[in-house]
Design an enzyme around this catalytic site. Structure first.
Site, PDB file in Angstrom:
ATOM      1  N   HIS A  19      -3.144  -9.351  -1.524  1.00 52.57           N
ATOM      2  CA  HIS A  19      -2.870  -8.081  -2.201  1.00 52.57           C
ATOM      3  C   HIS A  19      -2.999  -8.228  -3.717  1.00 52.57           C
ATOM      4  CE1 HIS A  19      -1.412  -4.080  -2.778  1.00 52.57           C
ATOM      5  NE2 HIS A  19      -0.340  -4.477  -3.425  1.00 52.57           N
ATOM      6  N   ASP A  66      -6.495   3.277  -5.252  1.00 58.32           N
ATOM      7  CA  ASP A  66      -5.309   2.969  -6.049  1.00 58.32           C
ATOM      8  C   ASP A  66      -5.827   2.338  -7.339  1.00 58.32           C
ATOM      9  OD1 ASP A  66      -3.114   1.611  -7.147  1.00 58.32           O
ATOM     10  OD2 ASP A  66      -2.343   1.002  -5.198  1.00 58.32           O
ATOM     11  N   LYS A  99      -2.803   7.803  -8.193  1.00 57.66           N
ATOM     12  CA  LYS A  99      -1.659   7.896  -7.302  1.00 57.66           C
ATOM     13  C   LYS A  99      -0.371   7.647  -8.081  1.00 57.66           C
ATOM     14  CE  LYS A  99      -0.931   4.491  -4.490  1.00 57.66           C
ATOM     15  NZ  LYS A  99      -1.073   3.507  -3.396  1.00 57.66           N
ATOM     16  N   ARG A 124       3.627   6.820  -7.243  1.00 55.93           N
ATOM     17  CA  ARG A 124       4.641   6.602  -6.219  1.00 55.93           C
ATOM     18  C   ARG A 124       5.858   7.416  -6.588  1.00 55.93           C
ATOM     19  NH1 ARG A 124       4.688   0.800  -3.904  1.00 55.93           N
ATOM     20  NH2 ARG A 124       2.641   1.673  -3.535  1.00 55.93           N
ATOM     21  N   ASP A 160     -10.043  -0.164  -0.174  1.00 53.38           N
ATOM     22  CA  ASP A 160      -8.689  -0.661  -0.440  1.00 53.38           C
ATOM     23  C   ASP A 160      -8.532  -1.993   0.299  1.00 53.38           C
ATOM     24  OD1 ASP A 160      -6.178  -0.735  -1.533  1.00 53.38           O
ATOM     25  OD2 ASP A 160      -5.502   1.153  -0.651  1.00 53.38           O
ATOM     26  N   SER A 173       0.166   3.250   7.277  1.00 54.70           N
ATOM     27  CA  SER A 173       0.324   4.573   7.896  1.00 54.70           C
ATOM     28  C   SER A 173      -0.951   5.420   7.746  1.00 54.70           C
ATOM     29  CB  SER A 173       1.485   5.318   7.228  1.00 54.70           C
ATOM     30  OG  SER A 173       1.113   5.649   5.894  1.00 54.70           O
ATOM     31  N   THR A 204      -1.987   7.704   2.623  1.00 56.28           N
ATOM     32  CA  THR A 204      -2.687   7.746   1.338  1.00 56.28           C
ATOM     33  C   THR A 204      -4.173   7.952   1.549  1.00 56.28           C
ATOM     34  OG1 THR A 204      -1.045   6.206   0.481  1.00 56.28           O
ATOM     35  CG2 THR A 204      -3.046   6.491  -0.831  1.00 56.28           C
TER      36      THR A 204
END
Lengths: 277, 277, 277, 277, 277, 277
Positions: free
Chosen positions: C89, C128, C151, C153, C178, C183, C186
Site C-alpha cells: 500500500h 485516490d 477524495k 475521507r 488503484d 467494498s 469508492t
C-alpha cells in the site's frame, strides 16, 4: 585460552559438558564461542551433553532466577548458532533459545542396555511424576507396565520425602528411570520402598550421573542392584560406586554432528516416540 | 481500533483472554500494546487469563514450532512490560519471556469451592502425569490421597487413549484435576474408568474451560457429576453443559493488579506451596 | 502443523497470502517460519502476495497502532530472512523491515491486459491522490493522460465521500487504477462520477481484490464495465462479480523466486520506472 | 538462591566482587540480576568493586575472546540497568556496555593514604607503560616526578621480563603505582631494580589486590617496604603479607550509591583530573 | 562536546534540526544522546524540527538505501526514548521507529498566516500528487477548492518536469502548498504554469525551507508573490529571498514539550484532521 | 547513491576511510551498507583504513559520549558483517563491535621503510605513554632502545603540554612513533625537546596522517627531518608538507581481503608480536 587453528569460514563444534565445575565450564564455553565468532567461524554449534542449569527452568518460588534462560541468553549473546544436548530436564528449555536446539535422547541407548541385561517381568518406575511421560516410553519399548513414585518436596533443597508408589510392583523387577541423579537419596529411598512393597529386585537407569561426593557410599549401601548411567558427564571428582555401569552416548553425539554437517535429518535419531518401530 | 483516552505517562493494564477466536484476540492484543506504547504509556501490562498458545511449548516432534515462544516474542516486540496470567500449561513458559510474568494459580479458588461442596473420603486424580505435581497440591490442601491417570498419547492430535489409573480409588469420591479441557474426551474417559474401578462418585475441577462444540453433550452423557471451572474464558461460542459450574478469578486478577500497582508482593496470592499455611 | 520433509541447510520459501482469514493466516505463517528455523533451514523467505496489514502503516490518528510495523517485527522475531510481496500500500513499508523486501509490482501485468483489451482514447484515473504517482506510470506506459479523484475521507471507517475528478475525462474511456478494493464503494462512486462528467466507458484495474461480501452486487449494479484484478488473493469466501476478470501473478512470483535462488537481479522484473524501455 | 524481600518497584543495588572464585561469583551475580528483574524491581545496579574479566579487553592475539565484552553482554542480557565499578583495567571497557557505567577511582584514597605516610622526595613509578597516564595523576597530586618501568612481555602468561626504568630515581623514595597485582612478580622485580638504580626506599600503591597464593612470601622477601591496597577484594583464600596495608573504598561506594539514588552528580567523586582543585 | 550540568534522573530534551550541515548535525545529535544516556538521564527526547533524511523513506529504485530507517536505527541504538518532529515527508516514517514519535504539523500555523493575508477566491494547489491529502486539509480549513500539479520525475535527481495542473485555477489566487522546498525549481515552474493557466496571483506555503544557494535568485525572478515558510530550519548558509516570510513553530514545539512533560495529550495540538473544529 | 551492479548473494567489501569530511563519509558508509543488505548481499565487510571516531573510546570526563561505540552500533544496525581497519587508537575498540574486527597494523610497513632509510644508533621515542607498548615493538624490530615523552594534557582540546622525555636520547637519532597526528603540535614539540636533550636528528613514523590545515607549515618549521606516514587517508583538503613521505598500506589491505575471501588466516599478516620472527 586461544584457538590454535585458523577457523575462518569453518563450521565449528565445541563439545563441553557443564560440570565439574559447572560455572568454570560454562564461562569457558562462552569465551570459546566468542573467540570462534571473532575469528570469523562460519557457524558455532555448542555440543553440551549435560546442560547443568536445566533444573532452573521456572519460577517455582517467588523471586528466583530462571537460570536456564539466563544461560541461554548468555550463549546466544556470545554467538552460538545451534545447540546439541541430551535429555534436557524439561523439553520446554528448547524454547529458551532462539537458535535451533537438537535435544537428543539417551533413552533408546538405556533401553538397549536394559534389554541386554535379560531381566524378566519388569515394571518401569518413574522416579518422579514429572518424568512419567518418559517412563511410559521406556515401558512401551520394553513391553512393561508403569508405576510412579509419589514424591512430595518438603524443603527448598534437593532432598525430598518419598510418600509412596502408585501402581503395582509386587513380585516384579523394578527399574527406576529418571533424567539425572545427584545425591541419589531419592533413588535409594524409592528402591527401599519398592522392596518393601514386594519388588524382587531394583535396577535404575538414568541419563545424567552428576553424583555428589556421598552418592557412592549411599548406592553401595542401597537396595539398588545396578545403576545404568550414560557418560554425558565424565569429569567426576570422586570415584563412582561399583554398582554404577556407564554406557556411552559418544556415537549418538557423533552421528548427530555428522548428520547436521551433511544437512541430513537429526530427528531420525532422537525420535523414539513410536515404540512399534 | 483506537485508544480514546490520553495514556501518556500512565501504567496501562490490558485484559484480553486469547480465545474465542484465538488468533484474532491475540493480534488485537498486539495492536493495542503497540498503540499504547506509541501513545507514550509509561508501562503496559498484558493480563491474559488464558494464554491459549501455552500447549505449544516444546518441540516434541521434529520440525514443529514452539508457538508459545513465538507469541512471547511477538508480545515483547510489540512492547509489553509485564504479563499476568493464570495456570500456564507449563511453568517453564515464564522463561519464554524476558519480561516479568506473574503466573497466578486458580488452585486455591478451586480447592475452596471443593471444600464448600462437603465431599467426604475423596481421592484427587491427576488427569495426566504432567499435572501430578499440581494434583499433589490439591491433595495436600484437602488432606486427600492422590491417584494418577496413566495416559498414553496414541496419535498426533489431542485425543489420547487412557490406559489405567495408578493408585487406589475404590469406595472413594474421585476428583479429577487438570489445567484445561477442550473436548472433555480424556476427562470423560477417566471418569468412566474411575467408576469401573469402584469410585463412588466423580467430580472434576479445572482452571481453563476451553470447551469445543461437542463437549457439552459429552459431559451430559458422562459419569462426571459436576465440573468446576473458572471464568478465565468467558466468550464461549456455545452453551456450556449444565454440569459445569463456574467460579470466578476476577478477584484474584483484581488483587494482583492492585498489588502490582502499589508495589506490593504478588507472591503472597499466587503461592500455595505450603499446605500448612 | 508440522513440516514433513527434512529442511536442514535448505533455503525455504513459504507462500502465504494474509487473507481470508487474515489473523489465522498470519499466525500460521509465523509458526511455520519458527518451525523452519528451529529445523535448521538455511534461510526462510516469506512470499506474501497480499500483505493485508499494509493499510495500518502510520499513526494518522492519535493512539492507534502501526499494525504493519507490528507484523514486520513479528515476522522478523519469528526468523524470516527475506520477504517477497506485491504492490505494498505504501512503499515505505519496506522500511518497517530490517531484512530485504522485494516489493514486486503487478502494474506491467495489468497494463499488458489493458493493452490486449484494445481500448482507444483512454484516460487513467487515480482512485485516490495517494495513488497518483502509480497512475502516472500506467498512463506513461499506455500513452494516456491522467486524472485524479479528489477524495475526502469523512469518517474514521473505510467509506469516503468522493468530491470530484481533477482533470479532463469527457469523451474518453476512463480506466480507474488503484492498489486494492474491499467494498468497491469508492470505485463505484468514482465510476458514476466519471460517466456523469462525460466518460464514455469506465474500466478499472487493481492489484489486490480483497472484496467484501457485498462487493459483487455493488459491482454488478455499477457503471464499471470490467474490473481487472490479479490473483494475489485466491481464497475469497464468496463468489466474485462476473464483471471481475482475474489475471495471474504466478509467473511473476515464480520468476522472482527463481532469480533470488540463483542470485540474479530481481529489479529487472519489478522495475517499470522508465516507460521508454 | 532466592530474594527474601519484596522488591517490586524498588531500585536494587547488588554488591558483588568477581573473585574468589571468579566464575561462581559472576554467575551468581547474573542469576541475582535475573531474579530481581523477574521480581519486577524498578532498576538493578550491579556494584562490582573489582571486575575480574577486565584484563580480557582486546584481541591482542589471534583467535582469543574479548572476555570483558562477553561478560558485559551477559550482564545486560540478564537485565542490569547500571554498573558501578572501581578502576577498570582500561577505561574503554565502559564502552563494552550499552548501559551507564560509573567507573570510580580509588586514586584519591591512595594519594591521601600516601600523604599521611609523610614520605619526602618521592618519585611515582608507573609499573607499566599502560598505566603511565594514571601515574601522572598520582604525581600531579603529590607534586612528584614520574618514572616508567619499561616492561616487555616475553611469554603469553602473566609473567613479564622487566627491562629497565625510564626516568630518574636515584636518591628518591620510589612509589610504584598500578591498578592491580596478582603474583606480585612484576612489582617485586621493579622494586629490586629501583633499589639497584639508587632509590632509597620503595613503596607501592595499587587498587586491586588479587594476590595469588605465593604473593605473600614474595612480598615478604622483597625490597617493598609497604604495599597499600584497597579492599575491593575481601575474600582472599590465603592470608596477606604483613607488608600489605588495606585502605577502604566502602565510603566511596556508599557515597556513589547515595548520589545515584538521589539523582546527584557522581562525577564529583570520581573526577580527580585536575590536581589543582 | 560535553554536557555541563548533572542530568542524572532527569528527562532530557535535545533540540537539533538536521541541517545545515546535515550529517554533522545528525552525528552530533547521536553523540549527545549517548552522552545523556551514559550520564544516567531518565529519558532522552530528540526534538528534530526538520528530519532531513525523511525523503529516503523507500526503495524506489533497485539497490538504494532506506536512509530514514538507517537514521531511525542509529537514534534508537544511541538511546532515544521519544522523537518530536514536524511534518515528516511521509507519515509512515513513524513506523521506522520503535519508540513513540510525535509528528506535529505546522499546517494550522500556515493556514492561520494565510488567513491573516486576507486573500480572496483562492485555490489550494498541491505541488505534488503525494501531498494532495495534505493540500485537501489546507483547502478544507480555508474553504477553498483543490488543484494538483501533475509532476513526472524524468531523472534520478531532485529536478522534475512539470506536466500540467489538474483542476480549475483560472481567475483565482493560487496558493501552492508542499512540505519542503530545496532548489524551488518545482515551485517556480508550477507558479509560471499557474499564471499561464489564468491564476491572478501565486502564493506558496511550505513547512521546511531547506533552500539551496541558488533558490533566492530563482524566487526573486519568479511569479511567486510571497512564500510562507516556518523556522524549522534556522541555520541557512545564505540569505533568503525577500519574498520569503518566516512564521515560527517555536510555540508549537514548546507546547508539545510542556504537554509531554506533564503527561497531557499531544494529539490535541497536532490533530487538525477535522476542519469543522 | 545507488549500487549499479547486482549484488544478490555476493560478498561485498566497501572501502571507505572516515575523513575528509568525517561525518559525511561515515553516513555514506552506513547508507551503502544498508543498500547492500537490502539488495540481498550475502555479507558486507566495511574496510575502514582510518576509523576517525576511535579517539572517542572512553568516558574520560563526566557526561561525554563514547563515540566509537555509538559508531560501532550504527554500523552493526546498518548491517555490517565484519570490519577491517588499521591501527585502532585502542585495541579495546574491537570489543565495541559484536562482529569480527580485523585490526591490521601498519607497524611492519613503517619499520621496513625506516630500515631502508639506513639510520644508525637510533632510539624509538613513544610520543605518548599510551603508545609505549607499540613503541616497544618498533624498538624490538629495529634493535633499538625506547624513550617515552611524558605528556600531560592541560586542557580539554587536543593541545597538550610536553613535560619531558623519560629515557636516554643524547647522541642518538630519535624516531618518534605514534598512531596518528592532526595538528602535529605534540610531534613538533617533542622533536624540539629531543634536539635540546642532545638527539642528533629527529625522524617520525605514524600510521594515520590526518593533518589539519596548519600542520604543513608547522612541520616545515620544525626539527623533524622526515615524517613517514601511510596512505590510510588520501583525501587531504590541503597539500602536505614536503617532509612527509607516504608509504602505502594498499597491499596490506588487499592481502587481508584476499585471505578473508579465501578463508585463510589473517593473523599471519597483522601479527608482529614476536620480534624474533
Amino acid at each position: 585460552m586461544r584457538i590454535l587453528e585458523n577457523v575462518r569460514g569453518r563450521d565449528a563444534y565445541i563439545i563441553q559438558t557443564t560440570v565439574f565445575p559447572a560455572n568454570d565450564s560454562f564461562m569457558e564455553l562462552l569465551f570459546y564461542v566468542d573467540a570462534l565468532k571473532r575469528a570469523s567461524a562460519a557457524s558455532v554449534t555448542a555440543v553440551i551433553p549435560y546442560f547443568s542449569y536445566a533444573k532452573g527452568d521456572k519460577k517455582d518460588e517467588p523471586r528466583v532466577s530462571i537460570r536456564a534462560r539466563v544461560c541461554a541468553n548468555c550463549l546466544e549473546a556470545a554467538g552460538i548458532d545451534r545447540v546439541i544436548t541430551v535429555d534436557l530436564h524439561a523439553p520446554q528449555i528448547q524454547g529458551f533459545f532462539s537458535k535451533p536446539v537438537d535435544n537428543l535422547t539417551a533413552g533408546p541407548i538405556l533401553v538397549d542396555r536394559l534389554r541386554r541385561e535379560g531381566l524378566r517381568d519388569i515394571v518401569i518406575v518413574s522416579a518422579d511424576a514429572g518424568f512419567a511421560k518418559d517412563a511410559r516410553r521406556f515401558a512401551s519399548y520394553l513391553g512393561a507396565p508403569v508405576a510412579i513414585a509419589d514424591k512430595r518436596r518438603v524443603a527448598h533443597d534437593d532432598s525430598a520425602e518419598v510418600l509412596g508408589i502408585l501402581g503395582d510392583v509386587a513380585g516384579k523387577v523394578a527399574v527406576i528411570v529418571d533424567d539425572f541423579a545427584i545425591s541419589c537419596k531419592t533413588l535409594v529411598g524409592n528402591a527401599g520402598h519398592l522392596r518393601a512393597m514386594g519388588a524382587t529386585e531394583v535396577y535404575a537407569a538414568i541419563t545424567h550421573g552428576v553424583f555428589s561426593v556421598d552418592a557412592a557410599q549411599r548406592l553401595d549401601d542401597s537396595a539398588i542392584k545396578k545403576l545404568f548411567v550414560t557418560d554425558t558427564i565424565e569429569t567426576h571428582p570422586v570415584a563412582l560406586s561399583k554398582r554404577v555401569e556407564t554406557v556411552s552416548v559418544a556415537e549418538l553425539l557423533g552421528e548427530a554432528i555428522r548428520r547436521i554437517h551433511r544437512g541430513e535429518s537429526v530427528s531420525r535419531i532422537f525420535d523414539w516416540r513410536d515404540p512399534r518401530v
